[in-house]
Design a protein around this motif. Structure first.
Motif, PDB file in Angstrom:
ATOM      1  N   GLN A  35       0.818  -1.213   0.000  1.00 26.08           N
ATOM      2  CA  GLN A  35       0.000   0.000   0.000  1.00 26.08           C
ATOM      3  C   GLN A  35       0.851   1.262   0.000  1.00 26.08           C
ATOM      4  OE1 GLN A  35      -2.275  -0.583   3.555  1.00 26.08           O
ATOM      5  NE2 GLN A  35      -3.462  -2.292   2.719  1.00 26.08           N
ATOM      6  N   GLN A  36       2.086   1.156   0.510  1.00 23.88           N
ATOM      7  CA  GLN A  36       2.993   2.299   0.622  1.00 23.88           C
ATOM      8  C   GLN A  36       4.311   1.964  -0.083  1.00 23.88           C
ATOM      9  OE1 GLN A  36       2.304   5.245   2.004  1.00 23.88           O
ATOM     10  NE2 GLN A  36       0.254   4.691   2.704  1.00 23.88           N
ATOM     11  N   PRO A  37       4.347   2.072  -1.406  1.00 25.30           N
ATOM     12  CA  PRO A  37       5.547   1.674  -2.154  1.00 25.30           C
ATOM     13  C   PRO A  37       6.823   2.370  -1.718  1.00 25.30           C
ATOM     14  CG  PRO A  37       3.689   2.010  -3.639  1.00 25.30           C
ATOM     15  CD  PRO A  37       3.251   2.493  -2.290  1.00 25.30           C
ATOM     16  N   ARG A  38       6.703   3.566  -1.149  1.00 20.62           N
ATOM     17  CA  ARG A  38       7.922   4.272  -0.736  1.00 20.62           C
ATOM     18  C   ARG A  38       8.643   3.546   0.397  1.00 20.62           C
ATOM     19  NH1 ARG A  38       6.757   8.667   3.355  1.00 20.62           N
ATOM     20  NH2 ARG A  38       4.721   8.193   4.226  1.00 20.62           N
ATOM     21  N   TRP A  39       7.967   2.585   1.051  1.00 24.20           N
ATOM     22  CA  TRP A  39       8.613   1.794   2.099  1.00 24.20           C
ATOM     23  C   TRP A  39       9.026   0.410   1.612  1.00 24.20           C
ATOM     24  CZ3 TRP A  39      10.787   3.903   6.052  1.00 24.20           C
ATOM     25  CH2 TRP A  39      10.310   5.137   6.525  1.00 24.20           C
ATOM     26  N   GLN A  40       8.961   0.188   0.309  1.00 22.65           N
ATOM     27  CA  GLN A  40       9.483  -1.053  -0.242  1.00 22.65           C
ATOM     28  C   GLN A  40      11.006  -1.025  -0.213  1.00 22.65           C
ATOM     29  OE1 GLN A  40       7.614  -1.650  -4.072  1.00 22.65           O
ATOM     30  NE2 GLN A  40       5.560  -1.706  -3.176  1.00 22.65           N
ATOM     31  N   ARG A  41      11.581  -2.201  -0.200  1.00 21.47           N
ATOM     32  CA  ARG A  41      13.020  -2.327   0.020  1.00 21.47           C
ATOM     33  C   ARG A  41      13.851  -1.483  -0.950  1.00 21.47           C
ATOM     34  NH1 ARG A  41      15.006  -8.364  -0.268  1.00 21.47           N
ATOM     35  NH2 ARG A  41      14.822  -8.008  -2.516  1.00 21.47           N
ATOM     36  N   SER A  42      13.532  -1.517  -2.228  1.00 20.42           N
ATOM     37  CA  SER A  42      14.337  -0.807  -3.225  1.00 20.42           C
ATOM     38  C   SER A  42      14.045   0.685  -3.273  1.00 20.42           C
ATOM     39  CB  SER A  42      14.101  -1.413  -4.608  1.00 20.42           C
ATOM     40  OG  SER A  42      12.764  -1.174  -5.039  1.00 20.42           O
ATOM     41  N   GLN A  43      12.962   1.114  -2.615  1.00 22.52           N
ATOM     42  CA  GLN A  43      12.538   2.513  -2.688  1.00 22.52           C
ATOM     43  C   GLN A  43      12.883   3.320  -1.438  1.00 22.52           C
ATOM     44  OE1 GLN A  43      11.267   3.655  -5.621  1.00 22.52           O
ATOM     45  NE2 GLN A  43      11.669   1.558  -6.289  1.00 22.52           N
ATOM     46  N   THR A  44      13.249   2.668  -0.368  1.00 25.21           N
ATOM     47  CA  THR A  44      13.477   3.356   0.905  1.00 25.21           C
ATOM     48  C   THR A  44      14.893   3.919   0.959  1.00 25.21           C
ATOM     49  OG1 THR A  44      11.920   1.878   2.022  1.00 25.21           O
ATOM     50  CG2 THR A  44      13.447   3.105   3.414  1.00 25.21           C
ATOM     51  N   PRO A  45      15.067   5.230   1.104  1.00 23.07           N
ATOM     52  CA  PRO A  45      16.409   5.827   1.148  1.00 23.07           C
ATOM     53  C   PRO A  45      17.212   5.321   2.347  1.00 23.07           C
ATOM     54  CG  PRO A  45      14.714   7.496   0.814  1.00 23.07           C
ATOM     55  CD  PRO A  45      14.001   6.234   1.189  1.00 23.07           C
ATOM     56  N   ALA A  46      18.520   5.321   2.195  1.00 20.95           N
ATOM     57  CA  ALA A  46      19.408   4.841   3.255  1.00 20.95           C
ATOM     58  C   ALA A  46      19.279   5.661   4.530  1.00 20.95           C
ATOM     59  CB  ALA A  46      20.848   4.856   2.764  1.00 20.95           C
ATOM     60  N   VAL A  47      18.829   6.902   4.413  1.00 15.36           N
ATOM     61  CA  VAL A  47      18.663   7.725   5.608  1.00 15.36           C
ATOM     62  C   VAL A  47      17.564   7.175   6.509  1.00 15.36           C
ATOM     63  CG1 VAL A  47      16.990   9.335   4.597  1.00 15.36           C
ATOM     64  CG2 VAL A  47      18.534  10.126   6.421  1.00 15.36           C
ATOM     65  N   PHE A  48      16.657   6.343   5.958  1.00 14.65           N
ATOM     66  CA  PHE A  48      15.557   5.786   6.736  1.00 14.65           C
ATOM     67  C   PHE A  48      15.710   4.300   7.052  1.00 14.65           C
ATOM     68  CE2 PHE A  48      13.160   9.315   4.522  1.00 14.65           C
ATOM     69  CZ  PHE A  48      13.127  10.131   5.643  1.00 14.65           C
ATOM     70  N   ALA A  49      16.625   3.623   6.385  1.00 16.11           N
ATOM     71  CA  ALA A  49      16.844   2.196   6.662  1.00 16.11           C
ATOM     72  C   ALA A  49      18.170   1.773   6.053  1.00 16.11           C
ATOM     73  CB  ALA A  49      15.714   1.345   6.092  1.00 16.11           C
ATOM     74  N   ASP A  50      18.928   0.967   6.781  1.00 15.45           N
ATOM     75  CA  ASP A  50      20.224   0.539   6.259  1.00 15.45           C
ATOM     76  C   ASP A  50      20.049  -0.572   5.221  1.00 15.45           C
ATOM     77  OD1 ASP A  50      19.886  -1.898   7.634  1.00 15.45           O
ATOM     78  OD2 ASP A  50      21.105  -1.260   9.339  1.00 15.45           O
ATOM     79  N   SER A  51      21.157  -1.110   4.752  1.00 17.33           N
ATOM     80  CA  SER A  51      21.123  -2.066   3.648  1.00 17.33           C
ATOM     81  C   SER A  51      20.503  -3.406   4.025  1.00 17.33           C
ATOM     82  CB  SER A  51      22.536  -2.295   3.113  1.00 17.33           C
ATOM     83  OG  SER A  51      23.379  -2.818   4.134  1.00 17.33           O
ATOM     84  N   GLY A  52      20.313  -3.651   5.307  1.00 21.00           N
ATOM     85  CA  GLY A  52      19.702  -4.906   5.729  1.00 21.00           C
ATOM     86  C   GLY A  52      18.185  -4.892   5.714  1.00 21.00           C
ATOM     87  N   TYR A  53      17.592  -3.750   5.404  1.00 22.09           N
ATOM     88  CA  TYR A  53      16.141  -3.597   5.442  1.00 22.09           C
ATOM     89  C   TYR A  53      15.439  -4.630   4.561  1.00 22.09           C
ATOM     90  CZ  TYR A  53      11.585  -1.215   4.831  1.00 22.09           C
ATOM     91  OH  TYR A  53      10.241  -0.890   4.778  1.00 22.09           O
ATOM     92  N   LEU A  54      14.652  -5.488   5.193  1.00 18.94           N
ATOM     93  CA  LEU A  54      13.872  -6.525   4.512  1.00 18.94           C
ATOM     94  C   LEU A  54      14.730  -7.383   3.579  1.00 18.94           C
ATOM     95  CD1 LEU A  54      10.642  -4.474   3.656  1.00 18.94           C
ATOM     96  CD2 LEU A  54      11.055  -5.944   5.645  1.00 18.94           C
ATOM     97  N   SER A  55      15.996  -7.522   3.911  1.00 17.28           N
ATOM     98  CA  SER A  55      16.909  -8.266   3.044  1.00 17.28           C
ATOM     99  C   SER A  55      16.609  -9.760   3.008  1.00 17.28           C
ATOM    100  CB  SER A  55      18.357  -8.052   3.499  1.00 17.28           C
ATOM    101  OG  SER A  55      18.543  -8.476   4.839  1.00 17.28           O
ATOM    102  N   HIS A  56      15.801 -10.242   3.934  1.00 19.87           N
ATOM    103  CA  HIS A  56      15.446 -11.666   3.949  1.00 19.87           C
ATOM    104  C   HIS A  56      14.242 -11.965   3.065  1.00 19.87           C
ATOM    105  CE1 HIS A  56      12.909  -9.622   6.804  1.00 19.87           C
ATOM    106  NE2 HIS A  56      12.195 -10.693   7.074  1.00 19.87           N
ATOM    107  N   TRP A  57      13.637 -10.939   2.445  1.00 19.32           N
ATOM    108  CA  TRP A  57      12.517 -11.153   1.533  1.00 19.32           C
ATOM    109  C   TRP A  57      13.038 -11.530   0.146  1.00 19.32           C
ATOM    110  CZ3 TRP A  57       8.025  -7.096   2.177  1.00 19.32           C
ATOM    111  CH2 TRP A  57       7.526  -7.163   3.489  1.00 19.32           C
ATOM    112  N   GLN A  58      12.177 -12.130  -0.646  1.00 22.41           N
ATOM    113  CA  GLN A  58      12.547 -12.491  -2.013  1.00 22.41           C
ATOM    114  C   GLN A  58      12.748 -11.247  -2.873  1.00 22.41           C
ATOM    115  OE1 GLN A  58      10.058 -15.514  -3.798  1.00 22.41           O
ATOM    116  NE2 GLN A  58      10.495 -14.798  -5.864  1.00 22.41           N
ATOM    117  N   ASN A  59      11.827 -10.290  -2.745  1.00 21.30           N
ATOM    118  CA  ASN A  59      11.947  -9.016  -3.453  1.00 21.30           C
ATOM    119  C   ASN A  59      11.092  -7.982  -2.733  1.00 21.30           C
ATOM    120  OD1 ASN A  59       9.207  -9.296  -4.457  1.00 21.30           O
ATOM    121  ND2 ASN A  59      10.017 -10.672  -6.042  1.00 21.30           N
TER     122      ASN A  59
END
Length: 228
Positions: free
Chosen positions: A44-68
């Motif tokens: 519902q909020q694409p800006r919080w999807q893994r590839s869309q979330t800026p590093a200032v709001f989440a590091d590189s591990g954000y949802l890294s265990h998901w398929q995509n």
């Protein structure tokens, strides 16, 4: 779940003198937010999807265990507590639900009530926590005795609104990030149960708001007036 207000004695000396803390009534999610619930949020909020979330709001591990961006790794994840979510992302999720992250005092007060519900002695509580600290990737077995808030302790750590706290002791000011010897002066009492709680404070304060980890999830809180 409604958490009736009351007082509790903190295990960590946030000020020079330990005083009982009064917590007003509030609502708290019965369970931690699940992977499936968080998946619906990012759909519902694409800006919080893994590839869309800026590093200032989440590091590189954000949802890294998901398929995509919009798929879990496997269906078995769906009902597990969501992990690898930053403080910023957890706050955004709760805001969309009409809630917020619990304050540290609210969460710790609820944890005290949970321990009472589970009829955990100080010794059993300390064993539960140190067993999880020694192997946080493993979800400790939790026996729930009643309809209240579930699995606050022994399954994962959880974000709270004021997770980074300055501790004061006279003229000294310290973050919960020093050595055990340095920071032990902030413990209210010196026993295994108090140290187990102190370690939770210390662990939280070691994170940045962008941090994501497999041992940290969240649940949402709500003001009484905001729930009809």
């Amino acid at each position: 779940m409604l958490i009736q207000g009351g007082t509790y004695m903190p295990a960590v000396r946030l000020q020079q003198n330990i005083q009982p803390i009064t917590v007003n009534s509030f609502y708290l999610d019965k369970d931690a937010v699940t992977e499936a619930e968080y998946l619906r949020f990012v759909q519902q909020q694409p800006r919080w999807q893994r590839s869309q979330t800026p590093a200032v709001f989440a590091d590189s591990g954000y949802l890294s265990h998901w398929q995509n961006d919009t798929a879990l790794a496997d269906s078995g994840q769906a009902q597990q507590p969501v992990r690898r979510v930053s403080w910023f992302a957890a706050r955004a999720y709760c805001q969309q639900q009409g809630g917020r992250l619990a304050s540290l005092d609210e969460w710790e007060y609820a944890a005290v009530l949970w321990r009472q519900q589970q009829q955990l002695s100080d010794e059993d509580y300390a064993k539960l926590m140190f067993r999880w600290y020694s192997n946080p990737a493993r979800t400790a077995p939790i026996v729930n005795n009643g309809p209240g808030v579930q699995a606050l302790l022994g399954s994962l750590n959880e974000w709270v609104e004021d997770f980074q706290l300055l501790l004061s002791n006279g003229d000294d000011v310290d973050m919960l990030s020093g050595s055990c010897g340095d920071t032990a002066r902030f413990m209210a009492e010196y026993d295994a149960a108090h140290y187990a709680t102190f370690f939770r404070y210390q662990s939280r304060s070691n994170y940045l708001p962008q941090s994501t980890t497999s041992t940290l999830g969240f649940r949402c809180a709500y003001d009484v007036r905001s729930v009809k």
